[in-house]
Design a protein around this motif. Structure first.
Motif, PDB file in Angstrom:
ATOM      1  N   GLY A   1      54.887  20.707  31.006  1.00 51.48           N
ATOM      2  CA  GLY A   1      55.012  21.932  30.238  1.00 51.48           C
ATOM      3  C   GLY A   1      53.730  22.243  29.489  1.00 51.48           C
ATOM      4  O   GLY A   1      52.763  21.479  29.536  1.00 51.48           O
ATOM      5  N   ILE A   2      53.718  23.364  28.799  1.00 52.67           N
ATOM      6  CA  ILE A   2      52.573  23.799  28.009  1.00 52.67           C
ATOM      7  C   ILE A   2      52.943  23.747  26.530  1.00 52.67           C
ATOM      8  O   ILE A   2      53.910  24.394  26.098  1.00 52.67           O
ATOM      9  N   TYR A   3      52.188  22.986  25.756  1.00 56.20           N
ATOM     10  CA  TYR A   3      52.408  22.930  24.321  1.00 56.20           C
ATOM     11  C   TYR A   3      51.851  24.207  23.692  1.00 56.20           C
ATOM     12  O   TYR A   3      50.690  24.577  23.924  1.00 56.20           O
ATOM     13  N   VAL A   4      52.678  24.904  22.934  1.00 55.97           N
ATOM     14  CA  VAL A   4      52.267  26.206  22.386  1.00 55.97           C
ATOM     15  C   VAL A   4      52.121  26.197  20.869  1.00 55.97           C
ATOM     16  O   VAL A   4      51.905  27.243  20.260  1.00 55.97           O
ATOM     17  N   GLY A   5      52.223  25.024  20.272  1.00 55.52           N
ATOM     18  CA  GLY A   5      52.057  24.917  18.828  1.00 55.52           C
ATOM     19  C   GLY A   5      53.374  24.887  18.080  1.00 55.52           C
ATOM     20  O   GLY A   5      54.442  25.178  18.626  1.00 55.52           O
ATOM     21  N   GLU A   6      53.317  24.457  16.817  1.00 56.22           N
ATOM     22  CA  GLU A   6      54.485  24.387  15.933  1.00 56.22           C
ATOM     23  C   GLU A   6      55.620  23.572  16.538  1.00 56.22           C
ATOM     24  O   GLU A   6      56.803  23.865  16.342  1.00 56.22           O
ATOM     25  N   GLY A   7      55.252  22.553  17.303  1.00 53.51           N
ATOM     26  CA  GLY A   7      56.247  21.640  17.857  1.00 53.51           C
ATOM     27  C   GLY A   7      57.041  22.196  19.017  1.00 53.51           C
ATOM     28  O   GLY A   7      58.105  21.655  19.348  1.00 53.51           O
ATOM     29  N   ASN A   8      56.540  23.246  19.691  1.00 50.27           N
ATOM     30  CA  ASN A   8      57.271  23.876  20.779  1.00 50.27           C
ATOM     31  C   ASN A   8      56.538  23.748  22.113  1.00 50.27           C
ATOM     32  O   ASN A   8      55.308  23.736  22.159  1.00 50.27           O
ATOM     33  N   VAL A   9      57.319  23.695  23.176  1.00 49.49           N
ATOM     34  CA  VAL A   9      56.792  23.560  24.537  1.00 49.49           C
ATOM     35  C   VAL A   9      57.456  24.606  25.432  1.00 49.49           C
ATOM     36  O   VAL A   9      58.678  24.793  25.379  1.00 49.49           O
TER      37      VAL A   9
ATOM     38  N   ASP B   1      50.196  14.165  16.981  1.00 51.56           N
ATOM     39  CA  ASP B   1      49.249  14.794  16.058  1.00 51.56           C
ATOM     40  C   ASP B   1      47.911  15.105  16.715  1.00 51.56           C
ATOM     41  O   ASP B   1      47.031  15.717  16.101  1.00 51.56           O
ATOM     42  N   GLN B   2      47.738  14.700  17.974  1.00 49.13           N
ATOM     43  CA  GLN B   2      46.521  15.008  18.721  1.00 49.13           C
ATOM     44  C   GLN B   2      46.667  16.268  19.574  1.00 49.13           C
ATOM     45  O   GLN B   2      45.690  16.748  20.144  1.00 49.13           O
ATOM     46  N   LEU B   3      47.872  16.809  19.646  1.00 47.21           N
ATOM     47  CA  LEU B   3      48.116  17.965  20.495  1.00 47.21           C
ATOM     48  C   LEU B   3      47.473  19.225  19.947  1.00 47.21           C
ATOM     49  O   LEU B   3      47.410  19.436  18.732  1.00 47.21           O
ATOM     50  N   LYS B   4      47.047  20.086  20.879  1.00 49.60           N
ATOM     51  CA  LYS B   4      46.496  21.395  20.526  1.00 49.60           C
ATOM     52  C   LYS B   4      47.213  22.464  21.348  1.00 49.60           C
ATOM     53  O   LYS B   4      47.586  22.217  22.506  1.00 49.60           O
ATOM     54  N   PRO B   5      47.448  23.654  20.783  1.00 52.03           N
ATOM     55  CA  PRO B   5      48.083  24.731  21.551  1.00 52.03           C
ATOM     56  C   PRO B   5      47.309  24.994  22.845  1.00 52.03           C
ATOM     57  O   PRO B   5      46.077  25.077  22.842  1.00 52.03           O
ATOM     58  N   GLY B   6      48.052  25.095  23.941  1.00 53.04           N
ATOM     59  CA  GLY B   6      47.434  25.289  25.249  1.00 53.04           C
ATOM     60  C   GLY B   6      47.309  24.014  26.054  1.00 53.04           C
ATOM     61  O   GLY B   6      46.936  24.057  27.224  1.00 53.04           O
TER      62      GLY B   6
END
Length: 258
Positions: free
Chosen positions: A32-40, A11-16
């Motif tokens: 990897g790069i977290y891109v939002g909506e639970g996707n990497v 829940d602390q993750l941010k896109p990018g």
């Protein structure tokens, strides 16, 4: 975030965000790069898509494809176990049961040296999230070249997305902190003339650790001089000739000099 751990909650993750998870009993991490909506979006090694050391290290220094299989496919991603290259996965498939960590950018030199394990942070500063995401999605569609353990791996992919920096010499390792750490550890004492100044175990340990830290610092993407900012469009256009990305940028530098 602390000196000993970069562990982060979902829940602390941010896109990018540049994230990673340790594999093979903490021998290597997948990035990897977290891109939002639970996707990497991440760069994986697969059959026919990689080159390596030609040694047993190739079985250790591997960023594996998501572990879900045909027998038990992920309800969101399906079976990605045989895929390779740049792909998008849900965070569960990306982690494959491992813990979640955040790669840090723009850290201070004392903190960088204090993080004894490479592949967790860099002195380089990240670009804005919108630039990071644009590179990641562009490479998802166009690829990131051939996987190479020391010059073009999953951490290199994530660092390029975050910074746009490429190594333009063909004789050195890429941007990967963990690959640089393996090389630094292997040569810390054996390659240093300072080892002849002491014969004690504690002295050799101090010399070895000092050389290890120096090697990590000088190979970091944030301080090394053999790097250049390259747009993702230029990278993909030039990489179409099947050259390694470092050779691509070298070719660009030679053309500019001419």
């Amino acid at each position: 975030m602390g000196l000993l751990s970069n562990k982060i909650e979902r829940d602390q993750l941010k896109p990018g965000d540049h994230i990673y998870s340790w594999k093979n009993a903490y021998l290597y991490a997948h990035h990897g790069i977290y891109v939002g909506e639970g996707n990497v979006i991440h760069f994986t090694r697969g059959g026919g898509q990689e080159s390596g050391t030609g040694t047993v290290l190739d079985r250790i220094l591997v960023s594996s494809s998501p572990a879900s299989s045909t027998d038990n496919p992920c309800p969101r991603c399906g079976d990605q176990s045989r895929l390779s290259g740049v792909m998008s996965s849900c965070i569960d498939c990306f982690l494959s049961g491992g813990n979640l960590y955040l790669f840090e950018y723009g850290v201070s030199l004392p903190l960088f040296v204090g993080k004894a394990r490479g592949g967790t942070c860099t002195l380089a500063v990240s670009d804005p999230p919108e630039d990071v995401l644009r590179r990641a999605f562009y490479l998802l569609e166009n690829g990131f070249g051939v996987y190479d353990v020391f010059k073009n791996n999953c951490e290199d992919f994530a660092i390029y997305c975050k910074t746009g920096l490429l190594v333009f010499t063909s004789i050195s390792v890429g941007r990967s902190g963990q690959a640089a750490s393996f090389l630094a550890a292997a040569s810390a004492v054996l390659s240093s003339p300072l080892r002849f100044l002491t014969t004690s175990i504690s002295g050799l340990t101090a010399v070895g650790y000092g050389m290890y830290c120096v090697s990590r610092v000088v190979s970091d993407i944030g301080v090394r001089r053999d790097v250049r900012k390259v747009s993702v469009e230029t990278l993909v256009a030039r990489a179409g000739s099947d050259l390694h990305e470092s050779q691509v940028v070298t070719e660009m530098a030679m053309a500019k000099a001419a």
